[in-house]
Design an enzyme around this catalytic site. Sequence first.
Site, short mmCIF file in Angstrom:
data_model
loop_
_atom_site.label_atom_id
_atom_site.label_comp_id
_atom_site.label_asym_id
_atom_site.label_seq_id
_atom_site.Cartn_x
_atom_site.Cartn_y
_atom_site.Cartn_z
N ASP A 95 17.70 -16.82 -133.67
CA ASP A 95 19.16 -16.70 -133.60
C ASP A 95 19.76 -15.67 -134.55
OD1 ASP A 95 18.54 -18.07 -135.90
OD2 ASP A 95 19.74 -19.84 -135.49
N HIS A 96 19.09 -15.39 -135.68
CA HIS A 96 19.73 -14.57 -136.71
C HIS A 96 19.59 -13.07 -136.49
CE1 HIS A 96 20.43 -18.16 -138.99
NE2 HIS A 96 20.84 -17.50 -140.05
N ASP A 160 17.48 -23.22 -143.53
CA ASP A 160 18.80 -22.61 -143.37
C ASP A 160 19.82 -23.51 -144.05
OD1 ASP A 160 20.30 -20.40 -141.58
OD2 ASP A 160 21.52 -22.21 -141.75
N ARG A 448 31.62 -19.64 -143.32
CA ARG A 448 31.65 -18.83 -144.55
C ARG A 448 32.54 -17.62 -144.36
NH1 ARG A 448 25.50 -19.49 -146.66
NH2 ARG A 448 25.98 -21.55 -147.46
N SER A 643 19.73 -18.78 -154.14
CA SER A 643 19.08 -19.33 -152.94
C SER A 643 17.67 -19.81 -153.28
CB SER A 643 19.03 -18.28 -151.84
OG SER A 643 17.82 -17.58 -151.90
N ARG A 645 15.04 -18.86 -151.76
CA ARG A 645 14.05 -17.98 -151.12
C ARG A 645 12.82 -17.79 -152.00
NH1 ARG A 645 18.03 -13.12 -152.16
NH2 ARG A 645 19.32 -14.56 -151.01
S1 SF4 Z 1 26.30 -20.41 -140.29
FE1 SF4 Z 1 24.24 -19.59 -140.33
S2 SF4 Z 1 23.18 -20.59 -138.61
FE2 SF4 Z 1 25.37 -20.87 -138.31
S3 SF4 Z 1 25.96 -19.23 -136.94
FE3 SF4 Z 1 26.36 -18.59 -139.05
S4 SF4 Z 1 24.52 -17.50 -139.66
FE4 SF4 Z 1 24.01 -18.68 -137.83
#
Ligand code: SF4
Length: 754
Positions: A95-96, A160, A448, A643, A645
């Site tokens: 998805d990313h 995630d 965000r 993070s 990571r």
């Molecule tokens: S918050 Fe993270 S998982 Fe959700 S759409 Fe945005 S980038 Fe993708």
Amino acid sequence: MAFDIEMIKEVYAQIPSRIAAARKVVGKPLTLTEKILYAHLTEGAASQAFKRGTSYVDFQPDRVAMQDATAQMALLQFMQAGRSQVAVPSTVHCDHLIQAEIGADQDLSKAKDKNKEVYDFLASVSNKYGIGFWKPGAGIIHQVVLENYAFPGGMMIGTDSHTPNAGGLGMIAIGVGGADACDVMAGLPWELKFPKLIGVKLTGKMSGWTSAKDVILKVAGILTVKGGTGAIVEYFGEGARSLSATGKGTICNMGAEIGATTSIFGYDEKSAAYLSGTGRSDIAALANGIAEHLTGDTEVYANPEQYFDQVIEINLSELEPHVNGPFTPDLAWPISKFAAAVRENGWPAKLDVGLIGSCTNSSYEDISRAASLAQQAVDKKLVAKSEYTITPGSEQVRFTVARDGFLDTFDKMGGVVLANACGPCIGQWARHGAEKQEKNSIITSFNRNFAKRADGNPNTHAFVASPEIVTALAIAGDLTFNPLTDTLTNSEGVQVRLEEPRGLELPTKGFAVEDAGYQAPAQDGSKVQVLVSPTSDRLQLLDSFAAWEGMDLKGLKLLIKAKGKCTTDHISMAGPWLKYRGHLDNISNNMLIGAVNAFNDATNSVKNQLSGGYGEVPATQRAYKAAGIGSIVVGDENYGEGSSREHAAMEPRFLGVRAILVKSFARIHETNLKKQGMLALTFANPSDYDLIQENDVIDINGLTTFAPGKSLEVVFHHADGTSHTVVANHTYNEGQIEWFKAGSALNLIKAAKA
Ligand code: SF4
């Protein structure tokens, strides 16, 4: 296809007895969070009561979910573990890496081409090790998980930060780094500090323009971006029970923005309806059988102050729609106050783009309510003044809302449907003109809104709201429009009003999909070959790190004495480096390039003790590695915050750094270093940091008797012939010392298997 009913039966068979045991240990009524946590303790941990906020505890999660950017390193590491199959049900979601530019079809096909080698790798490694694979275009990890895998009372980790979305269906779901995912897939327990508990009591009932998103926008305003740190947020009360399961998911999803470990709602009729609506009535039936264990005890909810560390109460009947921002998700404005805030702060009132969807807000309910406004715009001859995009969260939602005519409605309003992927939410947005860095406003239904996140332009003022408010403001093209009170002028010059949005929690004709985009793994993956081109610059198979040589470390060079804040971003930057998340050698070229050198206050400029000149940090370290010389990194307070990571620990290990010696560590990074076989040490006397000089050559003594609680000795030989010996503490337990000796935790897992 997707969910694993046998696994859920096993979990449910254990829940009542484990909770009964926990009651005896804790000795008082239990919150829902405590019930699920206790139900997932490893055997050895189950007989203890834990101190919230301080006790580290081993858990056994039921599932692992990974998105494509983070799955690469998680699975490259898993390949090193010597397992033939994953130990718990796991999935990968592409998805990313899909960039939004023109529209769903073209963008998806371009992404498949551009990311082919990554997708081929992820598909083949999933196929080999028994991992479910969701192809590009199938949807966003959290929406797909909610529709297929989340179940009340379960525990999941995901690579995630918005993994908590599954809390909407009563699951403890927590975002982690790839190394943690690797461990759980290899069958090891997963460690978490026993969280503090924040209770949010929801009273009343929402109506009109208010939606579930407004609950978390309000909570973010109350708790701020740090207020949930180290805590799990548990929602309860009659208001909670009135929210749809997907609405609850939205609230839990954006709980990541207050720093919460995760958020959760109890199991109720809405959860059962969603499970049944998404083809899982058998799970609903099982959950009904243990329903009393899938919610907090009555005494807890009657007197929450006695059982939670903090309690917040919100009356949904009085909750106004909110708009949060710009540049931070906790700057919360009730819609009635927002227009004045826009004017007073000089934010651009003209709204350029409204974006709905993402993993946060793309349920059938969200889309149908937003479409009801789009339909009104068409009917009332209003022309949308802003650009408007829709990002469906999954192919199942996209197919269903297309069937029910909502996408046509958006089209008539001028909306553009993007691929079922993250797109603009993660900066994968080829927004034309963004490079000019003009001051402008956008509003999204995402979670965000930090500077540059959506389009890379630091002057884009990004606001966050519900899909309904985003749609109304996009129609108006004006941030100062309040749809609850204001009118708009239509194409015939008539003043018209938008009526309250209307929608359905679940489709009356049920969900439908032709190809959900799921690929089941091979029953026997032993013959499956994992596809990684040896010439790839994005993927690289990992080699095992070398075991400890069995003696003290002598003659190490000082690579850098980092000054001040040194987060995982300073150690392993994101942005353009995301591309190399699956290639350890290439991504190591960003190692510590953001850290400030204490001797010259510069970034990415350190003394090369071999040449005597100054060079970039990665290049200098590569010179030491080529010469067979180890090095150490010295750091300040809270080294490695940020993070989880694992690249920030793997890069120095890969390039030959032997130890990180700091005043203090951020815990997750410290653990990551230990897992990769590094020495993570702290100054017993923090002021010893000041003794270290630029040309120091260093010995680490005491390794042959390395033991828990026993300090090591570090000798700094200065260029003038003098030296200082300092005491270095560590927090290694017996098992972690074995990781160090073996060269990494993975080496040990592999050896145990052999
Ligand atoms: S918050 Fe993270 S998982 Fe959700 S759409 Fe945005 S980038 Fe993708």
